[in-house]
Scaffold this motif. Structure first.
Motif, PDB file in Angstrom:
ATOM      1  N   TRP A   1      -7.973  -2.268   4.740  1.00 13.08           N
ATOM      2  CA  TRP A   1      -7.672  -3.860   4.084  1.00 13.08           C
ATOM      3  C   TRP A   1      -8.866  -4.484   3.942  1.00 13.08           C
TER       4      TRP A   1
ATOM      5  N   LEU B   1      -5.343   1.914  18.646  1.00 14.01           N
ATOM      6  CA  LEU B   1      -4.605   0.847  17.839  1.00 14.01           C
ATOM      7  C   LEU B   1      -3.129   1.294  17.636  1.00 14.01           C
TER       8      LEU B   1
ATOM      9  N   GLY C   1      -0.534   7.580  10.895  1.00 13.90           N
ATOM     10  CA  GLY C   1      -1.185   6.926  11.939  1.00 13.90           C
ATOM     11  C   GLY C   1      -0.203   6.433  13.213  1.00 13.90           C
ATOM     12  N   LEU C   2       0.556   5.461  12.470  1.00 13.09           N
ATOM     13  CA  LEU C   2       1.637   4.924  13.569  1.00 13.09           C
ATOM     14  C   LEU C   2       2.713   6.018  13.866  1.00 13.09           C
TER      15      LEU C   2
ATOM     16  N   VAL D   1       8.430  11.977   5.382  1.00 15.94           N
ATOM     17  CA  VAL D   1       7.121  12.368   5.077  1.00 15.94           C
ATOM     18  C   VAL D   1       7.136  12.559   3.516  1.00 15.94           C
ATOM     19  N   SER D   2       5.729  13.080   2.979  1.00 24.81           N
ATOM     20  CA  SER D   2       5.942  13.072   1.533  1.00 24.81           C
ATOM     21  C   SER D   2       5.091  14.458   1.063  1.00 24.81           C
TER      22      SER D   2
ATOM     23  N   LYS E   1       3.163  18.064   5.522  1.00 33.62           N
ATOM     24  CA  LYS E   1       3.293  16.860   6.642  1.00 33.62           C
ATOM     25  C   LYS E   1       4.695  16.904   7.372  1.00 33.62           C
TER      26      LYS E   1
ATOM     27  N   ARG F   1      10.243  12.895   1.189  1.00 34.95           N
ATOM     28  CA  ARG F   1      10.787  12.051   0.344  1.00 34.95           C
ATOM     29  C   ARG F   1      10.382  12.364  -0.793  1.00 34.95           C
TER      30      ARG F   1
ATOM     31  N   GLU G   1       8.653  -1.303  -0.618  1.00 39.33           N
ATOM     32  CA  GLU G   1       9.234   0.161  -1.335  1.00 39.33           C
ATOM     33  C   GLU G   1      10.409   0.251  -0.549  1.00 39.33           C
TER      34      GLU G   1
ATOM     35  N   CYS H   1       6.235  -3.870  11.320  1.00 37.27           N
ATOM     36  CA  CYS H   1       4.847  -4.317  11.819  1.00 37.27           C
ATOM     37  C   CYS H   1       4.004  -4.481  10.650  1.00 37.27           C
ATOM     38  N   ALA H   2       4.397  -4.029   9.560  1.00 38.97           N
ATOM     39  CA  ALA H   2       3.456  -4.003   8.312  1.00 38.97           C
ATOM     40  C   ALA H   2       4.271  -3.988   6.851  1.00 38.97           C
TER      41      ALA H   2
ATOM     42  N   THR I   1       2.844  -2.052   3.847  1.00 45.78           N
ATOM     43  CA  THR I   1       1.707  -1.332   3.125  1.00 45.78           C
ATOM     44  C   THR I   1       1.904  -1.387   1.468  1.00 45.78           C
TER      45      THR I   1
ATOM     46  N   HIS J   1       3.867  -6.796  16.377  1.00 45.18           N
ATOM     47  CA  HIS J   1       2.465  -6.954  15.849  1.00 45.18           C
ATOM     48  C   HIS J   1       1.493  -6.346  16.948  1.00 45.18           C
ATOM     49  N   PHE J   2       0.811  -5.446  16.765  1.00 45.98           N
ATOM     50  CA  PHE J   2      -0.075  -4.850  17.992  1.00 45.98           C
ATOM     51  C   PHE J   2       0.709  -4.705  19.218  1.00 45.98           C
TER      52      PHE J   2
ATOM     53  N   ASN K   1      -4.031   7.899   1.086  1.00 50.04           N
ATOM     54  CA  ASN K   1      -2.968   8.598   1.917  1.00 50.04           C
ATOM     55  C   ASN K   1      -3.285  10.232   1.917  1.00 50.04           C
TER      56      ASN K   1
ATOM     57  N   HIS L   1      -4.795  11.916   4.250  1.00 50.04           N
ATOM     58  CA  HIS L   1      -5.167  12.177   5.470  1.00 50.04           C
ATOM     59  C   HIS L   1      -3.884  12.373   6.176  1.00 50.04           C
TER      60      HIS L   1
HETATM   61  N1  LIG Z   1       0.822  -4.975  12.665  1.00 46.14           N
HETATM   62  C1  LIG Z   1       0.287  -4.195  13.545  1.00 46.14           C
HETATM   63  O1  LIG Z   1      -0.293  -4.261  14.549  1.00 46.14           O
HETATM   64  C2  LIG Z   1      -0.152  -2.699  12.825  1.00 46.14           C
HETATM   65  C3  LIG Z   1      -0.755  -1.928  13.745  1.00 46.14           C
HETATM   66  C4  LIG Z   1      -1.113  -0.526  12.678  1.00 46.14           C
HETATM   67  C5  LIG Z   1      -0.979  -0.513  11.412  1.00 46.14           C
HETATM   68  N2  LIG Z   1      -0.437  -1.537  11.046  1.00 46.14           N
HETATM   69  C6  LIG Z   1      -0.276  -1.435   9.308  1.00 46.14           C
HETATM   70  O2  LIG Z   1       0.764  -0.446   9.270  1.00 46.14           O
HETATM   71  C7  LIG Z   1       0.752   0.220   8.110  1.00 46.14           C
HETATM   72  C8  LIG Z   1       0.453   1.906   8.237  1.00 46.14           C
HETATM   73  O3  LIG Z   1      -0.484   2.163   9.225  1.00 46.14           O
HETATM   74  P1  LIG Z   1      -0.876   3.596   9.760  1.00 46.14           P
HETATM   75  O4  LIG Z   1      -1.917   3.345  10.625  1.00 46.14           O
HETATM   76  O5  LIG Z   1       0.429   4.361  10.068  1.00 46.14           O
HETATM   77  O6  LIG Z   1      -1.275   4.041   8.009  1.00 46.14           O
HETATM   78  P2  LIG Z   1      -1.354   5.608   7.577  1.00 46.14           P
HETATM   79  O7  LIG Z   1      -1.903   6.463   8.558  1.00 46.14           O
HETATM   80  O8  LIG Z   1      -1.709   5.528   6.199  1.00 46.14           O
HETATM   81  O9  LIG Z   1       0.265   6.162   7.721  1.00 46.14           O
HETATM   82  C9  LIG Z   1       1.292   5.457   6.680  1.00 46.14           C
HETATM   83  C10 LIG Z   1       2.259   6.435   6.373  1.00 46.14           C
HETATM   84  O10 LIG Z   1       3.205   5.572   5.625  1.00 46.14           O
HETATM   85  C11 LIG Z   1       3.842   6.518   4.352  1.00 46.14           C
HETATM   86  N3  LIG Z   1       3.882   5.551   3.437  1.00 46.14           N
HETATM   87  C12 LIG Z   1       2.874   4.771   2.796  1.00 46.14           C
HETATM   88  N4  LIG Z   1       3.234   4.377   1.488  1.00 46.14           N
HETATM   89  C13 LIG Z   1       4.400   4.467   1.532  1.00 46.14           C
HETATM   90  C14 LIG Z   1       5.737   4.103   0.723  1.00 46.14           C
HETATM   91  N5  LIG Z   1       5.678   3.285  -0.267  1.00 46.14           N
HETATM   92  N6  LIG Z   1       6.887   4.436   1.009  1.00 46.14           N
HETATM   93  C15 LIG Z   1       7.132   5.137   2.187  1.00 46.14           C
HETATM   94  N7  LIG Z   1       6.090   5.791   2.860  1.00 46.14           N
HETATM   95  C16 LIG Z   1       4.975   5.307   2.758  1.00 46.14           C
HETATM   96  C17 LIG Z   1       2.640   7.617   4.253  1.00 46.14           C
HETATM   97  O11 LIG Z   1       3.711   8.624   4.810  1.00 46.14           O
HETATM   98  P3  LIG Z   1       4.094   9.801   3.832  1.00 46.14           P
HETATM   99  O12 LIG Z   1       3.490   9.745   2.400  1.00 46.14           O
HETATM  100  O13 LIG Z   1       3.935  11.100   4.461  1.00 46.14           O
HETATM  101  O14 LIG Z   1       5.603   9.292   3.667  1.00 46.14           O
HETATM  102  C18 LIG Z   1       1.682   7.221   5.319  1.00 46.14           C
HETATM  103  O15 LIG Z   1       1.052   8.203   5.824  1.00 46.14           O
HETATM  104  C19 LIG Z   1      -0.563  -0.180   7.383  1.00 46.14           C
HETATM  105  O16 LIG Z   1      -0.232  -1.266   6.425  1.00 46.14           O
HETATM  106  C20 LIG Z   1      -1.322  -0.820   8.592  1.00 46.14           C
HETATM  107  O17 LIG Z   1      -2.128  -1.880   8.272  1.00 46.14           O
HETATM  108  C21 LIG Z   1      -0.112  -2.708  11.667  1.00 46.14           C
END
Ligand SMILES: NC(=O)c1ccc[n+]([C@@H]2O[C@H](COP(=O)([O-])OP(=O)(O)OC[C@H]3O[C@@H](n4cnc5c(N)ncnc54)[C@H](OP(=O)(O)O)[C@@H]3O)[C@@H](O)[C@H]2O)c1
Length: 449
Positions: free
Chosen positions: A88, A209, A240-241, A260-261, A265, A280, A325, A343-344, A346, A369-370, A411, A413
């Motif tokens: 971001w 995190l 990540g999460l 997952v996609s 995965k 998915r 989405e 918590c998000a 994306t 959140h966190f 995406n 990774h």
């Molecule tokens: N509020 C907080 O404290 C906090 C903390 C950590 C992260 N976040 C937020 O949480 C989000 C995810 O973080 P992350 O670290 O897990 O990221 P990440 O490592 O990119 O993993 C997110 C996963 O979500 C899936 N995804 C992405 N877009 C999607 C969609 N349109 N529909 C369905 N699945 C989708 C993807 O998996 P597949 O493609 O395999 O389905 C992707 O691997 C980010 O926006 C981040 O900023 C917030």
């Protein structure tokens, strides 16, 4: 920096001699850190999000070492990791993070240090305490640590039951400067936690995190309060999460349904022990028929697939973060009385869902959140005890952080992506080889995939 690295490699942690050695090390006047620059904030104007490239906006610059204030610690960072918040920051969405630094800078003379023409990013670290400021009594130079990313002032009453409710609560390295993707980092001492002894620097820096966030979101009473037997729908279950939420569900006796996609995965989720997995992409869910219209038939098809996998049960908890989405589907598939915990967003912040399914079926949406220090500590403890494992897939040198963030943005990774800061190579920093040997397969599960 060379002397610091040599001191980290030599000597055993936690000895009085090491404390004295580290306290005597000179603090460098400057260090290399991954930054975005204020004068480049407009660089991506006219491009769509997907085409905004972190490799163009993230730079490794030499920056001045900040003055150490009361209650703070300066840490020599051996390794860090990339979180989505760095994506971001690097694409200046939804806002430039310089606004956060300006606002923080106005709150006190000490906070004014953060308002600079550059922003050193990064919200995870594993490293060694170099110096502590006045009033720090629990941590010492030479301590091997990880840092959670809640920077909280706690001068007002609101945060005293739960520091996440403090009005002056910020995410370090995102809403504050001097983050972890650097050779040195400035943290508040109450961000520090012991580094798990059986992990290398880069492995120890990976969970922070996301592990803490998933813990609060899924396990803590401040989040969904998961219990044994719960069906938990985990979006992005190998990301990540999600890779930590999946592990917590499995460890806690719950039943994760992993979304997952790709087949790769899906395989990762199975290797973690999850039996119920939805690809998915392969199953082609299209919850939106166009940009403005959702298709409830697709929610139903998705819900039916979940029931098919669970033997007819709906999710007690939906672990949400993709946002716009998926949110309509998430509210629909949660069981009567179930919880959607988010918590998000994306894929977009403006969610739409059919409220009839929420109120008539007594469902709840919880925002989270966190994590507070206690929750982050509990989450780190799970890692230190070998109950939850890092999900590190790839490791980059500091100079290639832009590429690492690009992978996460696209995406491309798995799990977490690590970054070596002062650590000259991977695999260093392990202090408990016996425990490591017991968990080696699990620690390496995501590597190279
Ligand atoms: N509020 C907080 O404290 C906090 C903390 C950590 C992260 N976040 C937020 O949480 C989000 C995810 O973080 P992350 O670290 O897990 O990221 P990440 O490592 O990119 O993993 C997110 C996963 O979500 C899936 N995804 C992405 N877009 C999607 C969609 N349109 N529909 C369905 N699945 C989708 C993807 O998996 P597949 O493609 O395999 O389905 C992707 O691997 C980010 O926006 C981040 O900023 C917030």
């Amino acid at each position: 920096m060379k002397r610091i690295v040599e001191a980290v490699m030599a000597g055993s942690p936690r000895s009085a001699q090491r404390r004295a050695e580290f306290a005597a090390l000179p603090v460098p006047e400057s260090y290399r850190g991954v930054v975005v620059r204020r004068d480049e904030v407009g660089m991506f104007e006219g491009r769509v999000s997907r085409d905004k490239d972190p490799r163009e906006s993230l730079h490794v610059d030499e920056v001045a070492t900040p003055e150490l204030g009361p209650g703070e610690a300066l840490v020599a960072v051996m390794a860090s990791s990339v979180n989505y918040n760095t994506v971001w920051t690097s694409i200046f969405e939804p806002l430039s993070t310089f606004g956060f630094l300006e606002r923080y800078g106005r709150t006190s003379p000490l906070a004014a240090r953060h308002d600079l023409p550059y922003h050193v990013v990064g919200s995870d670290l594993a490293g060694v305490v170099l110096r502590t400021g006045p009033g720090v009594h629990a941590w010492f130079p030479g301590d091997e640590v990880v840092a959670h990313c809640l920077s909280v002032e706690l001068e007002r009453p609101e945060g005293h039951n739960d520091t996440m409710l403090d009005p002056e609560q910020r995410i370090w390295g995102f809403e504050t400067n001097f983050g972890g993707l650097a050779e040195l980092a400035l943290v508040k001492a109450n961000q520090l936690m012991p580094k798990p002894d059986h992990l290398s620097w880069e492995e120890a820096a990976a969970p922070g995190l996301v592990n803490s966030t998933a813990y609060r979101q899924l396990v803590s009473r401040n989040g969904a309060g998961m219990k044994q037997g719960d069906v938990v729908l985990v979006w992005g279950a190998s990301g990540g999460l999600g890779s930590y939420a999946t592990q917590m569900a499995l460890r806690g006796g719950a039943l994760p349904v992993c979304v997952v996609s790709s087949p790769a995965k899906a395989e990762i989720c199975r290797s973690l022990g999850a039996e119920l997995v939805i690809d998915r992409a392969a199953e082609g869910y299209r919850f939106w028929s166009d940009e403005r219209t959702q298709d409830p038939r697709e929610w139903k098809r998705f819900g039916a697939r979940i029931r098919e996998l669970t033997g007819g049960e709906d999710p007690d908890i939906v672990f949400e973060h993709p946002g716009r989405e998926t949110f309509g589907a998430s509210v629909f598939v949660a069981r009567r009385g179930g919880t959607v915990v988010t918590c998000a967003s994306t894929s977009g912040f403006l969610h739409e869902y059919d409220n009839r399914y929420l109120w008539m079926n007594l469902k709840r949406i919880i925002g989270t959140h966190f994590a507070n220090y206690r929750e982050a500590w509990e989450a780190n403890r799970l890692v230190a005890r070998g109950l939850i494992h890092p999900t590190l897939s790839r490791v980059y040198p500091l100079e290639q952080t832009g590429q690492a963030a690009f992978d996460v943005h696209r995406n491309a990774h798995q799990g977490k992506v690590g970054v070596l800061c002062l650590a000259p190579e991977e695999g260093l920093g392990v202090r408990d080889e016996q425990m490591r040997a017991r968990h080696l397969t699990a620690i390496n599960r995501f590597r190279g995939v």
